[in-house]
Write an enzyme that holds these catalytic residues in place. Structure first.
Site, PDB file in Angstrom:
ATOM      1  N   HIS A   1      21.906  54.004  69.925  1.00  0.00           N
ATOM      2  CA  HIS A   1      23.235  53.944  69.321  1.00  0.00           C
ATOM      3  C   HIS A   1      23.433  54.979  68.211  1.00  0.00           C
ATOM      4  O   HIS A   1      24.535  55.082  67.665  1.00  0.00           O
ATOM      5  CB  HIS A   1      23.484  52.540  68.759  1.00  0.00           C
ATOM      6  CG  HIS A   1      23.417  51.478  69.795  1.00  0.00           C
ATOM      7  ND1 HIS A   1      24.272  51.407  70.871  1.00  0.00           N
ATOM      8  CD2 HIS A   1      22.561  50.425  69.939  1.00  0.00           C
ATOM      9  CE1 HIS A   1      23.960  50.370  71.630  1.00  0.00           C
ATOM     10  NE2 HIS A   1      22.934  49.748  71.090  1.00  0.00           N
TER      11      HIS A   1
ATOM     12  N   ASP B   1      21.016  45.461  64.606  1.00  0.00           N
ATOM     13  CA  ASP B   1      20.669  46.027  65.916  1.00  0.00           C
ATOM     14  C   ASP B   1      20.458  47.528  65.742  1.00  0.00           C
ATOM     15  O   ASP B   1      21.393  48.321  65.817  1.00  0.00           O
ATOM     16  CB  ASP B   1      21.785  45.751  66.921  1.00  0.00           C
ATOM     17  CG  ASP B   1      21.406  46.218  68.330  1.00  0.00           C
ATOM     18  OD1 ASP B   1      20.453  47.026  68.454  1.00  0.00           O
ATOM     19  OD2 ASP B   1      22.070  45.799  69.284  1.00  0.00           O
TER      20      ASP B   1
END
Length: 290
Positions: A176, A171
């Site tokens: 992030h 991911d």
């Protein structure tokens, strides 16, 4: 009621593979300590069932790429996982995905992306602003917390590099790791993957129940707000096994718990959580089946 044209849409089949290195990196990324040899050492390795979610991450990404929703504003609303059999230290799987439901929340829609294979069935619920109002069913409301004192008060200590490690599992959404991408998503800094927070919470929960984390059988949780790398989360758990209030209540179905996680500033991070583990007698030296 009017169904969304995306409901029932097949997303294809993809063969995914992994090695023991991937499974060990995953365990470390979600917080397994170095002395948990059954989780981080190839000679004793038992693979965490939530590792399978990294193998199936392609499916919600594929739906976003088809234009079902705006990938810059859609968020991961909840996750379900049903484990059929353990994952080996390495292997290959054929995974098939479809849009199992689309729920109309008015100003938004929730897309349920179901991935199935021989080892697990996993469902991502993606909350997509601007996609509702098509006249479909709204769906069930969020589950309520148990109306009694919790039996477990635990802590999940995340660390500053956790999101950077976890994104190596597949991911790689920029929010992030990149402050600018996080700002564009409405956050003041990069935040932890919801699935990382969830998997990290299962480790102390399993220990509190006397279960092995690799024996996870069922999982369901909602992502109420993001955690940030370095957050220290309070984890509250309510026993949910039938007969849990009786002495010696281990059952053939294992042990279950309802749970939620809260940040130190009071933010609810995980809500409506429920996990069931198959066994209550962990053996940390057990060698997994090939």
């Amino acid at each position: 009621m009017t169904a969304s044209p995306w409901e029932g849409r097949g997303l294809g089949t993809r063969t995914v593979s992994w090695t023991e290195r991937d499974a060990i990196l995953y365990a470390l990324a979600v917080g397994a300590p170095a002395d948990r040899l059954d989780l981080v050492y190839e000679e004793r390795l038992r693979v965490l069932p939530t590792f399978g979610l990294t193998l199936a991450q392609w499916a919600p990404d594929a739906l976003g790429a088809l234009g079902a929703f705006d990938t810059t504003t859609a968020v991961h609303g909840s996750q379900r996982l049903l484990v059929h059999r353990p994952l080996g230290p390495s292997g290959e799987l054929d995974t098939t995905a479809r849009v199992s439901a689309v729920r109309d929340k008015g100003a938004a829609a929730v897309f349920d992306v179901e991935v199935s294979c021989t080892h697990f069935t996993a469902t991502w619920s993606i909350f997509a602003p601007g996609c509702g109002g098509f006249g479909g069913e709204r769906g069930a409301s969020a589950p309520r917390r148990p109306g009694r004192p919790a039996e477990h008060a635990l802590t999940v200590a995340t660390h500053a590099r956790q999101a950077a490690f976890y994104r190596l599992l597949g991911d790689r959404h920029a929010m992030h790791i990149d402050p600018e991408a996080a700002n564009a998503a409405g956050m003041d800094r990069p935040f932890l993957h919801g699935l990382c927070t969830l998997a990290a919470s299962l480790l102390p929960l399993a220990d509190a129940l006397g279960a092995h984390p690799a024996e996870l059988a069922e999982l369901d949780a909602r992502f109420a707000a993001p955690a940030f790398p370095g957050d220290r989360l309070g984890l509250t758990g309510w026993d949910d096994t039938p007969g849990h209030d009786s002495p010696g209540y281990d059952t053939p179905g294992g042990r279950a718990v309802r749970f939620e996680a809260t940040a130190e500033d009071g933010r609810a991070v995980l809500t409506g959580g429920r996990a069931r583990f198959r066994t209550t007698t962990p053996d940390r030296t057990e060698t997994p089946d090939a």
